[in-house]
Design an enzyme around this catalytic site. Structure first.
Site, PDB file in Angstrom:
ATOM      1  N   ASP A 147     -30.804 -36.982  16.345  1.00  0.00           N
ATOM      2  CA  ASP A 147     -30.097 -35.713  16.129  1.00  0.00           C
ATOM      3  C   ASP A 147     -28.603 -35.888  15.921  1.00  0.00           C
ATOM      4  O   ASP A 147     -27.914 -34.934  15.550  1.00  0.00           O
ATOM      5  CB  ASP A 147     -30.305 -34.767  17.319  1.00  0.00           C
ATOM      6  CG  ASP A 147     -31.733 -34.280  17.431  1.00  0.00           C
ATOM      7  OD1 ASP A 147     -32.510 -34.506  16.488  1.00  0.00           O
ATOM      8  OD2 ASP A 147     -32.073 -33.664  18.462  1.00  0.00           O
ATOM      9  N   GLY A 200     -33.544 -31.390  15.435  1.00  0.00           N
ATOM     10  CA  GLY A 200     -32.252 -30.864  15.870  1.00  0.00           C
ATOM     11  C   GLY A 200     -32.445 -29.834  16.955  1.00  0.00           C
ATOM     12  O   GLY A 200     -32.474 -28.643  16.678  1.00  0.00           O
TER      13      GLY A 200
END
Length: 532
Positions: free
Chosen positions: A304, A348
């Site tokens: 991420d 994410g």
């Protein structure tokens, strides 16, 4: 009893709770004791005046004090000072480094002394520093401005440069090094493992092992150590995944340190994200408490890209590149269908870096949705109304959404995974269903396709860019351990490699600044309006 009000980051071995103002509490999963880490009085990369939290942080400083800049700088230097073996063992022996690239023959043993070349100038001086902040903002209203005070006063902030030291604090023949990979898969894990092993062997270390399946491998008697050598790791970077395996959850910090003592491990390399690094820091502190001469070094692993202060973490570039395939497939499906709409969900949880950069790279995304930027699905300014406009004007549309975006639209189950992370609802499926429902209600035909490439992206081998990053991170992790540093992590900062104390990088996840130039570039590319 410990009472903390704030956010918590799950860990494979510990839980880290961040109080809004005072401290970090690191509690072992099944250990009675707690480790208190000092929370920075000021944020590491200065204060964001425009943000809601800036006023509270600014109040912590007395800007009327004529010496406030000097005090701020001293506080920064104190926070970013990296722990060293000599902090606990002041009389620790320092010997000339066995790492010298002018000496090319393998170091079979050290019976005749340690090989060296005093004329080799490849070592890093302990006083070398890397500048953390490179933009001198002239106003807090400048795009992406990061300011310490309302006048955006410039204060240099330096962190320790990574690399081999001329003096080392471990004799290679007495080192037993262990490598552990925790959390989920990420492109580049094998690359980092490979170069940690290779660099250890160049120093002269003969005893290198892998701990299987994360921290769990320290306590599970059915999971023996994996002997590692250059021969074993030579070609592992050609495949994705982790040679050692990964897992979430694990034993307590006390149990891990007990196991390290029993095994004779005095160097531990931990590959993982925020939670895993919290565990590594707790292990480091416990080793210090027990006066064990052990170096614990982290290598940030998060696809991420949500680790503070660093340009990027390994696996991120590969994820953005692999995401292009999913986005292009969604575009082809949407463009080839009558009133086609493609929805792509990317990784994410709390930060939208992958979705933002993948959208920017593809040039095929019409709407990018990330956790940091709120949006409405319905209403006159909602996503669905804009989709209707795109269908009317373009005939098709592509949406790229980060998995942590729009969670307020979904049912909160309060469920957590083994690392303590909140189990997210599927925002991609929700958008697909709401889009179909909306177009049916307004009497417009729409063909909605949904693509979730998450596990395909995680499992691939690292691309060339990440391969280089992983190589240097692995090498510098070993250099840091032999240099006597512990409780540190290694990362790339403004294109240079640096060592950072773990507490400073796990204080909170890095996120996309909605006022940053990169997010503005993404909006310029997609052409999307505000959805509020």
């Amino acid at each position: 009893m410990d009472v903390l009000i704030g956010s918590c980051v799950g860990s494979t071995a510990v839980a880290v709770c961040i109080s809004p103002k005072n401290s970090l509490l690191v509690r072992s999963a099944r250990l009675g004791s707690s480790l208190i880490l000092r929370k920075p009085r000021f944020p590491a990369n200065s204060l964001r005046i425009p943000r809601g939290t800036a006023a509270a942080e600014t109040a912590a400083m007395d800007l009327s004090d004529p010496d406030w800049k000097l005090k701020y700088q001293r506080d920064f230097e104190e926070r970013f000072n990296i722990p060293h073996i000599t902090d606990v063992f002041p009389d620790a022996e320092a010997i000339r480094s066995t790492f010298c690239l002018k000496m090319r023959s393998p170091t079979a043993d050290f019976s005749g002394g340690y090989p060296s070349d005093e004329e080799w100038h490849g070592y890093i001086n302990n006083k070398d520093r890397v500048l953390l902040k490179v933009i001198n903002y002239s106003s807090p209203t400048s795009a992406g401005a990061v300011c310490i005070d309302p006048d955006c006063t410039w204060i240099e902030q330096w962190v320790h440069r990574a690399g081999p030291r001329e003096k080392i604090y471990f004799r290679p023949e007495k080192v037993k090094a262990a490598i552990v990979t925790c959390g989920g898969l990420c492109p580049g894990l094998n690359d980092v493992i490979r170069h940690i092993v290779i660099t250890l062997e160049i120093y002269g270390v003969k005893n290198v092992v892998g701990i299987p399946f994360g921290y769990r491998g320290f306590s599970d008697k059915n999971l023996p150590e994996i002997p590692l050598s250059r021969k074993v790791v030579q070609n592992i970077h050609l495949s994705g995944g982790s040679l050692l395996g990964v897992s979430r959850g694990g034993p307590s910090v006390s149990e891990i340190v007990d196991s390290m003592g029993e095994r004779g491990i005095n160097m531990l390399f931990v590959l993982g994200g925020n939670g895993t690094h919290a565990g590594a820091n707790a292990i480091h502190n416990e080793c210090r408490r027990r006066r064990m001469k052990v170096a614990v070094v982290g290598v940030p692993k998060t696809i991420d890209n949500d680790i503070l202060h660093m340009d990027k973490t390994f696996g991120f570039d590969t994820a953005v590149e692999e995401a292009q395939r999913a986005i292009n497939s969604a575009y082809i499906e949407a463009h080839s269908a009558y009133h086609g709409i493609g929805v792509v969900k990317l990784m994410g949880r709390s930060s939208g870096f992958i979705a933002m950069q993948a959208s920017l790279a593809s040039g095929q995304v019409d709407i990018c949705l990330i956790p940091e930027v709120p949006f409405n699905l319905h209403g006159p300014h909602g996503v669905l109304k804009h989709l209707k406009y795109l269908i009317e004007t373009k005939g098709s549309a592509v949406i790229c959404v980060a998995e942590g975006a729009g969670q307020s639209f979904l049912e909160n189950t309060n469920a957590k995974d083994a690392s303590g992370n909140k189990v997210l609802g599927d925002i991609g499926v929700h958008i697909q269903q709401e889009t179909k429902k909306y177009f049916k209600e307004i009497g417009v035909s729409a063909d909605v396709k949904y693509i979730d490439p998450t596990y395909m992206i995680r499992a691939v081998r690292a691309n060339a860019s990440d391969g280089i990053l992983c190589t240097v991170l692995g090498q510098n992790a070993v250099h840091g351990a032999f240099g006597g540093y512990s409780g540190i992590t290694v990362g790339i900062i403004n294109t240079h490699y640096a060592y950072l104390p773990i507490p400073e990088v796990i204080a909170y996840p890095k996120s996309v600044d909605p006022n940053s130039r990169m997010w503005h570039r993404c909006l310029t590319s997609t052409g999307q309006p505000d959805f509020i």
